[in-house]
Design an enzyme around this catalytic site. Structure first.
Site, PDB file in Angstrom:
ATOM      1  N   CYS A 102       9.169  -2.868   2.422  1.00  0.00           N
ATOM      2  CA  CYS A 102       9.854  -1.759   3.106  1.00  0.00           C
ATOM      3  C   CYS A 102       9.100  -0.465   2.919  1.00  0.00           C
ATOM      4  CB  CYS A 102      11.274  -1.612   2.586  1.00  0.00           C
ATOM      5  SG  CYS A 102      11.367  -1.337   0.806  1.00  0.00           S
TER       6      CYS A 102
ATOM      7  N   GLU B 231      19.784   0.255   2.114  1.00  0.00           N
ATOM      8  CA  GLU B 231      18.342   0.388   1.880  1.00  0.00           C
ATOM      9  C   GLU B 231      17.653  -0.285   3.053  1.00  0.00           C
ATOM     10  OE1 GLU B 231      16.443   1.829  -0.486  1.00  0.00           O
ATOM     11  OE2 GLU B 231      18.324   2.750  -1.058  1.00  0.00           O
TER      12      GLU B 231
HETATM   13  P1  NAD Z   1      18.194  -8.291   8.171  1.00  0.00           P
HETATM   14  O1  NAD Z   1      18.945  -7.036   8.403  1.00  0.00           O
HETATM   15  O2  NAD Z   1      17.897  -9.170   9.309  1.00  0.00           O
HETATM   16  O3  NAD Z   1      18.954  -9.217   7.109  1.00  0.00           O
HETATM   17  C1  NAD Z   1      19.289  -8.743   5.827  1.00  0.00           C
HETATM   18  C2  NAD Z   1      20.496  -9.500   5.315  1.00  0.00           C
HETATM   19  O4  NAD Z   1      21.627  -9.188   6.131  1.00  0.00           O
HETATM   20  C3  NAD Z   1      20.349 -11.010   5.368  1.00  0.00           C
HETATM   21  O5  NAD Z   1      20.939 -11.556   4.225  1.00  0.00           O
HETATM   22  C4  NAD Z   1      21.128 -11.380   6.621  1.00  0.00           C
HETATM   23  O6  NAD Z   1      21.620 -12.689   6.616  1.00  0.00           O
HETATM   24  C5  NAD Z   1      22.252 -10.379   6.567  1.00  0.00           C
HETATM   25  N1  NAD Z   1      22.900 -10.081   7.845  1.00  0.00           N
HETATM   26  C6  NAD Z   1      22.405 -10.222   9.094  1.00  0.00           C
HETATM   27  N2  NAD Z   1      23.315  -9.796  10.013  1.00  0.00           N
HETATM   28  C7  NAD Z   1      24.394  -9.375   9.323  1.00  0.00           C
HETATM   29  C8  NAD Z   1      25.640  -8.791   9.696  1.00  0.00           C
HETATM   30  N3  NAD Z   1      25.974  -8.581  10.963  1.00  0.00           N
HETATM   31  N4  NAD Z   1      26.504  -8.459   8.713  1.00  0.00           N
HETATM   32  C9  NAD Z   1      26.190  -8.639   7.420  1.00  0.00           C
HETATM   33  N5  NAD Z   1      25.032  -9.188   7.001  1.00  0.00           N
HETATM   34  C10 NAD Z   1      24.130  -9.539   7.943  1.00  0.00           C
HETATM   35  O7  NAD Z   1      16.867  -7.857   7.396  1.00  0.00           O
HETATM   36  P2  NAD Z   1      15.670  -8.804   6.928  1.00  0.00           P
HETATM   37  O8  NAD Z   1      14.844  -9.129   8.112  1.00  0.00           O
HETATM   38  O9  NAD Z   1      16.183  -9.888   6.051  1.00  0.00           O
HETATM   39  O10 NAD Z   1      14.878  -7.817   5.957  1.00  0.00           O
HETATM   40  C11 NAD Z   1      13.786  -7.052   6.340  1.00  0.00           C
HETATM   41  C12 NAD Z   1      14.177  -5.609   6.435  1.00  0.00           C
HETATM   42  O11 NAD Z   1      14.656  -5.149   5.170  1.00  0.00           O
HETATM   43  C13 NAD Z   1      13.011  -4.712   6.777  1.00  0.00           C
HETATM   44  O12 NAD Z   1      13.408  -3.761   7.738  1.00  0.00           O
HETATM   45  C14 NAD Z   1      12.704  -4.030   5.445  1.00  0.00           C
HETATM   46  O13 NAD Z   1      12.060  -2.785   5.587  1.00  0.00           O
HETATM   47  C15 NAD Z   1      14.067  -3.892   4.861  1.00  0.00           C
HETATM   48  N6  NAD Z   1      13.995  -3.691   3.406  1.00  0.00           N
HETATM   49  C16 NAD Z   1      14.367  -2.480   2.892  1.00  0.00           C
HETATM   50  C17 NAD Z   1      14.249  -2.246   1.522  1.00  0.00           C
HETATM   51  C18 NAD Z   1      14.614  -0.910   0.916  1.00  0.00           C
HETATM   52  O14 NAD Z   1      14.745  -0.839  -0.306  1.00  0.00           O
HETATM   53  N7  NAD Z   1      14.769   0.147   1.698  1.00  0.00           N
HETATM   54  C19 NAD Z   1      13.777  -3.259   0.693  1.00  0.00           C
HETATM   55  C20 NAD Z   1      13.406  -4.470   1.263  1.00  0.00           C
HETATM   56  C21 NAD Z   1      13.528  -4.681   2.617  1.00  0.00           C
END
Ligand code: NAD
Length: 503
Positions: free
Chosen positions: A270, A236
């Site tokens: 998002c 997502e």
């Molecule tokens: P991010 O990708 O930076 O981090 C998300 C999670 O992934 C965190 O827990 C982080 O620690 C972890 N992570 C980071 N690198 C990783 C790796 N290499 N392997 C595994 N895990 C890893 O995202 P963010 O900044 O926390 O969240 C914001 C983003 O999430 C925005 O783009 C937003 O649109 C999206 N989002 C999407 C939805 C949806 O339902 N489509 C809902 C909410 C947020």
């Protein structure tokens, strides 16, 4: 003790709110071992019983809601109202809904077979738990986005290893606490804290599925790691949702919706509105209504307010970069457009007009409280521009003509579309939610989602068990004649017209 530690700060007040110990790959491996043992027992618990246990978290969340809201506000800097609406009410709804439908969606399902097979066999589909599911969550909806995949995975008979965002980690602890207090065994849901390193360790630890919510860049890394191991993942990811305001829209409602869906949760949504295309003939009136509504918003750290702090200092740099790029390319910043840093980190609801697709503000996810308006000649131009994006999460069309709205919706290249509303499709649990294009892979919510935490295993039983089947050995002239006769009878005759194959 060899573990890294991260300091945490409340972005609304600047106050420190503790320290996070980063779990390493060894911690992840140990947690996985415990989870495997716990899952084996949990898979034997009847589905209705699993649902009854998980549903205990509903009363607990109602009871603890003030503490949970306080924790979320400290971790994120969001307002109490945003925490109640986006996290607590959504969380309650997710648990209630999935517990209520679990037995129906996950019990063995008898299948009606087609054609001659119906006379020979009966089949059920058994929804087998996958095993251990890794749930990785972002910082913008840290509580609700942990609860939704977790409750689905548990109901389907799995164990969960939850890796919350390092930016807002305590929601993960609370999600686990609610289920533990409700009676879910301790090792069945375990929280692993840390940043990307912990997340990456979890993805490659040997779990059976990853449910990821976060950015496109991380999502692509996770997809690659899951592909290597041939394990499923749902992704997502981010969005750049377009809102199309038609000439016949109820402009008062459209303006209210535009401001709310762009600004709530400090714009960190998002499926928040990030681009508005308004038909020229009503643009003056629409923009003026939007401006009035933004002027009335109150921002701050305490008391009655509409808008809270930004949840993460690093997001500020993206927002500032997009606004400066738009300004440099000729956009008009009507309101806001400058961060307010006074202890906390705030960005005021900002109205930007005269934007176009050369600007980052209309191309990349801004994830801030920005209302960006572009005028278009007509609805066709609006659709063309709405689809001119690498993202495809959701979108909205605002018109009094429902049939026209639905026709326009079908032309939008997005995972879901709302008519006369925006930014709430994720909460409609009966329908799938997910992104097209770079916005994701797979869908969450609905029966399909709950079942995606299982392996659907068909089990067939023979209705009649003769000593030998006509197609078994020996294969002689009679076998071929019989099979050929069946071809004529079944595929070449009137039986076809009797809908033999449709059941
Ligand atoms: P991010 O990708 O930076 O981090 C998300 C999670 O992934 C965190 O827990 C982080 O620690 C972890 N992570 C980071 N690198 C990783 C790796 N290499 N392997 C595994 N895990 C890893 O995202 P963010 O900044 O926390 O969240 C914001 C983003 O999430 C925005 O783009 C937003 O649109 C999206 N989002 C999407 C939805 C949806 O339902 N489509 C809902 C909410 C947020």
């Amino acid at each position: 003790d060899g573990h890294r530690r991260l300091g945490l700060r409340n972005t609304a007040t600047g106050e420190p709110v503790g320290e996070l110990t980063v779990n390493d790959a060894q911690d992840v491996a140990r947690a996985l071992e415990r989870a495997r043992v716990a899952q084996k027992k949990w898979a034997q618990v009847p589905i209705a019983e699993r649902a009854k246990i998980c549903a205990g978290a509903i009363d607990l969340l109602v009871q603890y809601r003030e503490e949970v809201i306080e924790m979320i506000c400290q971790d994120t800097g969001k307002t109490q109202t945003d925490a109640l609406m986006v996290e607590v009410i959504a969380g309650l709804d997710f648990i209630t809904h999935y517990c209520a439908r679990a037995a129906r969606d996950l019990s063995d399902e008898p299948v009606k077979l087609h054609g001659f097979f119906r006379a020979l066999k009966k089949f059920i589909v058994h929804y087998r738990p996958l095993g251990v599911v890794g749930v990785i969550t972002p910082w913008n909806g840290p509580f609700a986005l942990a609860i939704n995949p977790t409750v689905q995975a548990l109901l389907a008979g799995n164990a969960v290893l939850l890796k919350p965002s390092e930016v807002a980690p305590h929601s993960g602890d609370w999600a686990a606490r609610l289920f533990h207090e409700a009676g879910v065994p301790r090792d069945l849901i375990q929280v692993l804290h840390g940043d990307g390193e912990t997340g990456a360790a979890l993805v490659s630890a040997g779990v059976d599925k990853i449910s990821f919510t976060g950015s496109v860049a991380t999502g692509k890394k996770i997809a690659a790691a899951c592909a290597e191991q041939l394990i499923p993942c749902t992704l997502e990811l981010g969005g750049k949702d377009a809102m199309i305001v038609c000439a016949d829209a109820d402009l008062e409602r459209a303006a209210g919706g535009a401001v709310f869906a762009s600004v709530f949760n400090s714009g960190h949504v998002c499926m928040g509105v990030e681009r508005i295309y308004v038909v020229e003939s009503v643009a003056d009136e629409f923009e003026s209504l939007v401006e009035q509504k933004i002027r009335s918003l109150r921002m701050g750290a305490k008391g009655e307010r509409d808008v809270g702090a930004l949840f993460w200092d690093r997001q500020l740099s993206t927002i500032e970069r997009h606004i400066e790029d738009a300004r440099a390319k000729g956009a008009e910043i009507v309101l806001g457009g400058k961060a307010v840093i006074d202890g906390g980190i705030f960005y005021p609801p900002t109205l930007v007009r005269n934007v176009d697709h050369t600007m980052d503000l209309m191309k990349h996810e801004t994830f801030g409280p920005i209302v960006s308006i572009m005028r278009v000649k007509d609805e066709d131009e609006a659709i063309r521009l709405a689809n001119d994006s690498e993202y495809g999460l959701s979108g909205s069309v605002w018109t009094k003509d429902e049939a026209k709205g639905i026709a326009l919706a079908k032309r939008m290249e997005t995972g879901s579309v709302l008519i006369n509303d925006a930014s709430m499709s994720y909460g409609i649990l009966e329908v799938p939610f997910g992104g097209m294009k770079d916005s994701g892979l797979g869908q969450v919510n609905g029966t399909k989602s709950l079942r995606s935490y299982t392996f659907p295993q068909p089990i067939g039983v023979d209705k009649r068990t003769p000593k030998n089947e006509p197609h078994w050995y020996p294969h002689d002239a009679k076998t071929a004649r019989n099979l050929d006769g069946m071809v004529k009878l079944v595929y070449g005759s009137f039986l076809k017209k009797l809908r033999f194959f449709t059941g």
